[in-house]
Design a protein around this motif. Structure first.
Motif, PDB file in Angstrom:
ATOM      1  N   HIS A 221       0.831  -1.211   0.000  1.00 53.97           N
ATOM      2  CA  HIS A 221       0.000   0.000   0.000  1.00 53.97           C
ATOM      3  C   HIS A 221       0.867   1.264   0.000  1.00 53.97           C
ATOM      4  N   ALA A 222       1.978   1.208   0.714  1.00 52.41           N
ATOM      5  CA  ALA A 222       2.905   2.347   0.671  1.00 52.41           C
ATOM      6  C   ALA A 222       3.453   2.526  -0.737  1.00 52.41           C
ATOM      7  N   GLU A 223       3.753   1.420  -1.404  1.00 50.45           N
ATOM      8  CA  GLU A 223       4.232   1.495  -2.786  1.00 50.45           C
ATOM      9  C   GLU A 223       3.153   2.055  -3.712  1.00 50.45           C
ATOM     10  N   ALA A 224       1.902   1.724  -3.417  1.00 47.92           N
ATOM     11  CA  ALA A 224       0.798   2.238  -4.228  1.00 47.92           C
ATOM     12  C   ALA A 224       0.727   3.756  -4.145  1.00 47.92           C
ATOM     13  N   PHE A 225       0.830   4.292  -2.934  1.00 48.65           N
ATOM     14  CA  PHE A 225       0.795   5.750  -2.774  1.00 48.65           C
ATOM     15  C   PHE A 225       2.004   6.401  -3.437  1.00 48.65           C
ATOM     16  N   HIS A 226       3.150   5.759  -3.355  1.00 51.31           N
ATOM     17  CA  HIS A 226       4.352   6.297  -3.990  1.00 51.31           C
ATOM     18  C   HIS A 226       4.162   6.379  -5.502  1.00 51.31           C
ATOM     19  N   ALA A 227       3.549   5.330  -6.088  1.00 46.39           N
ATOM     20  CA  ALA A 227       3.305   5.326  -7.531  1.00 46.39           C
ATOM     21  C   ALA A 227       2.324   6.416  -7.928  1.00 46.39           C
ATOM     22  N   LEU A 228       1.299   6.641  -7.097  1.00 43.28           N
ATOM     23  CA  LEU A 228       0.331   7.693  -7.389  1.00 43.28           C
ATOM     24  C   LEU A 228       0.990   9.068  -7.377  1.00 43.28           C
ATOM     25  N   ILE A 229       1.824   9.313  -6.382  1.00 37.61           N
ATOM     26  CA  ILE A 229       2.508  10.604  -6.280  1.00 37.61           C
ATOM     27  C   ILE A 229       3.438  10.807  -7.467  1.00 37.61           C
ATOM     28  N   ASP A 230       4.166   9.749  -7.852  1.00 38.53           N
ATOM     29  CA  ASP A 230       5.058   9.846  -9.010  1.00 38.53           C
ATOM     30  C   ASP A 230       4.284  10.158 -10.278  1.00 38.53           C
ATOM     31  N   ALA A 231       3.032   9.675 -10.353  1.00 41.93           N
ATOM     32  CA  ALA A 231       2.210   9.904 -11.542  1.00 41.93           C
ATOM     33  C   ALA A 231       1.520  11.266 -11.521  1.00 41.93           C
ATOM     34  N   GLY A 232       1.759  12.054 -10.468  1.00 41.04           N
ATOM     35  CA  GLY A 232       1.169  13.378 -10.381  1.00 41.04           C
ATOM     36  C   GLY A 232      -0.229  13.415  -9.817  1.00 41.04           C
ATOM     37  N   TRP A 233      -0.653  12.320  -9.189  1.00 43.71           N
ATOM     38  CA  TRP A 233      -2.001  12.257  -8.620  1.00 43.71           C
ATOM     39  C   TRP A 233      -2.099  13.132  -7.388  1.00 43.71           C
ATOM     40  N   MET A 234      -3.255  13.785  -7.224  1.00 46.71           N
ATOM     41  CA  MET A 234      -3.532  14.580  -6.039  1.00 46.71           C
ATOM     42  C   MET A 234      -4.843  14.097  -5.430  1.00 46.71           C
ATOM     43  N   PRO A 235      -4.919  13.992  -4.106  1.00 47.09           N
ATOM     44  CA  PRO A 235      -6.162  13.536  -3.471  1.00 47.09           C
ATOM     45  C   PRO A 235      -7.289  14.520  -3.710  1.00 47.09           C
ATOM     46  N   GLN A 236      -8.503  13.976  -3.786  1.00 46.42           N
ATOM     47  CA  GLN A 236      -9.664  14.831  -3.966  1.00 46.42           C
ATOM     48  C   GLN A 236      -9.939  15.616  -2.696  1.00 46.42           C
ATOM     49  N   SER A 237     -10.363  16.867  -2.875  1.00 47.81           N
ATOM     50  CA  SER A 237     -10.698  17.671  -1.713  1.00 47.81           C
ATOM     51  C   SER A 237     -11.951  17.131  -1.054  1.00 47.81           C
ATOM     52  N   SER A 238     -12.060  17.315   0.238  1.00 48.99           N
ATOM     53  CA  SER A 238     -13.207  16.785   0.977  1.00 48.99           C
ATOM     54  C   SER A 238     -13.759  17.855   1.900  1.00 48.99           C
ATOM     55  N   THR A 239     -15.076  17.874   2.027  1.00 50.32           N
ATOM     56  CA  THR A 239     -15.725  18.815   2.935  1.00 50.32           C
ATOM     57  C   THR A 239     -16.212  18.120   4.190  1.00 50.32           C
ATOM     58  N   VAL A 240     -15.795  16.847   4.377  1.00 48.59           N
ATOM     59  CA  VAL A 240     -16.219  16.089   5.547  1.00 48.59           C
ATOM     60  C   VAL A 240     -15.494  16.625   6.781  1.00 48.59           C
ATOM     61  N   SER A 241     -16.238  16.924   7.819  1.00 48.88           N
ATOM     62  CA  SER A 241     -15.643  17.455   9.041  1.00 48.88           C
ATOM     63  C   SER A 241     -14.975  16.354   9.849  1.00 48.88           C
ATOM     64  N   ARG A 242     -14.135  16.750  10.794  1.00 50.63           N
ATOM     65  CA  ARG A 242     -13.464  15.783  11.659  1.00 50.63           C
ATOM     66  C   ARG A 242     -14.486  15.014  12.498  1.00 50.63           C
ATOM     67  N   THR A 243     -15.560  15.692  12.862  1.00 55.61           N
ATOM     68  CA  THR A 243     -16.609  15.024  13.643  1.00 55.61           C
ATOM     69  C   THR A 243     -17.255  13.896  12.842  1.00 55.61           C
ATOM     70  N   GLU A 244     -17.540  14.176  11.563  1.00 58.14           N
ATOM     71  CA  GLU A 244     -18.143  13.153  10.712  1.00 58.14           C
ATOM     72  C   GLU A 244     -17.195  11.989  10.515  1.00 58.14           C
ATOM     73  N   VAL A 245     -15.906  12.278  10.344  1.00 55.29           N
ATOM     74  CA  VAL A 245     -14.907  11.215  10.186  1.00 55.29           C
ATOM     75  C   VAL A 245     -14.874  10.339  11.440  1.00 55.29           C
ATOM     76  N   ALA A 246     -14.901  10.998  12.610  1.00 56.08           N
ATOM     77  CA  ALA A 246     -14.863  10.252  13.871  1.00 56.08           C
ATOM     78  C   ALA A 246     -16.098   9.374  14.036  1.00 56.08           C
ATOM     79  N   LEU A 247     -17.245   9.880  13.625  1.00 57.59           N
ATOM     80  CA  LEU A 247     -18.474   9.101  13.732  1.00 57.59           C
ATOM     81  C   LEU A 247     -18.416   7.856  12.847  1.00 57.59           C
ATOM     82  N   ARG A 248     -17.907   8.040  11.639  1.00 59.42           N
ATOM     83  CA  ARG A 248     -17.795   6.895  10.726  1.00 59.42           C
ATOM     84  C   ARG A 248     -16.792   5.881  11.258  1.00 59.42           C
TER      85      ARG A 248
END
Length: 251
Positions: A221-248
């Protein structure tokens, strides 16, 4: 009688000393509309070769050393030109009725048909580090609906267009292959639950906290993220609050 496919289909079976189950696995695959079955014998020292030879549908690739199922799947995928490739292992006998929906799902247009293991997983607070890594990768790639499901689990089926797009060699690291495919916009779908967890053979290297297999998958999985970064991938922005993340997370 199996329903006809609009496209050609093949299966890749990886086996490592599976003489007791390999023949039964191939019997089920023979009931499907497959043009060929690639059997990758991975460092076998038993009678797995003889078991495979008893089935005319099987094309056998014998690898003297143990390279692992992931490498075997990559090699098998490169040996067939079929439009749909079904992946399974020689140690777990899965009925044709359970396998068929995976190839039919890809035949309908999906690029990757995954085994839905959600019913067999514990709540988040009781999940191991590997399961959490899988969920995290899918979530940051914008596909939380996939949960902890991934190409590390069989059975699954892939479209030839996906394999050709990312390269069959990427299948050697399943999380990396999944990350690159999702980042490129390939469509993944959960097909149905097939319990391969309870049937998985327990070995010294795949049980217990921090075992060798878990460490390998986390590294993948670490290698997967490394490959994504090398390919210029950027994570999608999120409007989920920390509270919602904690609830999930604590659900």
């Amino acid at each position: 009688m199996p329903l006809p496919l609009a496209r050609t289909a093949a299966a890749v079976v990886c086996a490592s000393n599976e003489q007791d189950t390999l023949g039964k696995v191939l019997q089920q695959l023979e009931r499907l509309p497959l043009q060929e079955v690639i059997v990758v014998l991975n460092g076998c020292r038993d009678q797995s070769y003889s078991a495979a030879r008893n089935h005319r549908i099987a094309s056998i690739l014998h690898v003297p050393g143990r390279l692992g199922h992931d490498v075997g799947r990559s090699m098998g995928a490169a040996m067939t030109s079929a439009d749909i490739v079904l992946f399974t292992d020689g140690d777990v006998v899965i009925s044709a009725e359970e396998l068929a929906p995976f190839i039919y799902k890809v035949d309908e247009g999906i690029d990757a048909a995954l085994n839905d293991l959600n019913p067999y997983l514990p709540p988040y607070m009781h999940q191991d580090e590997v399961t959490r890594c899988k969920s995290f990768l899918n979530t940051v790639l914008g596909h939380p609906e996939l949960g902890a499901n991934s190409l590390t689990a069989v059975p699954h089926a892939l479209a030839r267009r996906l394999i050709d797009d990312i390269g069959s060699e990427q299948l050697m690291v399943p999380p990396k292959a999944q990350a690159l495919a999702l980042a490129k916009g390939h469509r993944f779908a959960l097909v149905q639950p097939v319990d391969v967890i309870s049937a998985n053979r327990k070995r010294p290297g795949n049980t217990g906290t921090g075992n060798a297999v878990a460490d390998l998958i986390i590294g993948d999985h670490a290698e997967a993220f490394h490959a994504l970064i090398d390919a210029g991938w950027m994570p999608q922005s999120s409007t989920v609050s920390r509270t919602e993340v904690a609830l999930r997370r604590n659900a």
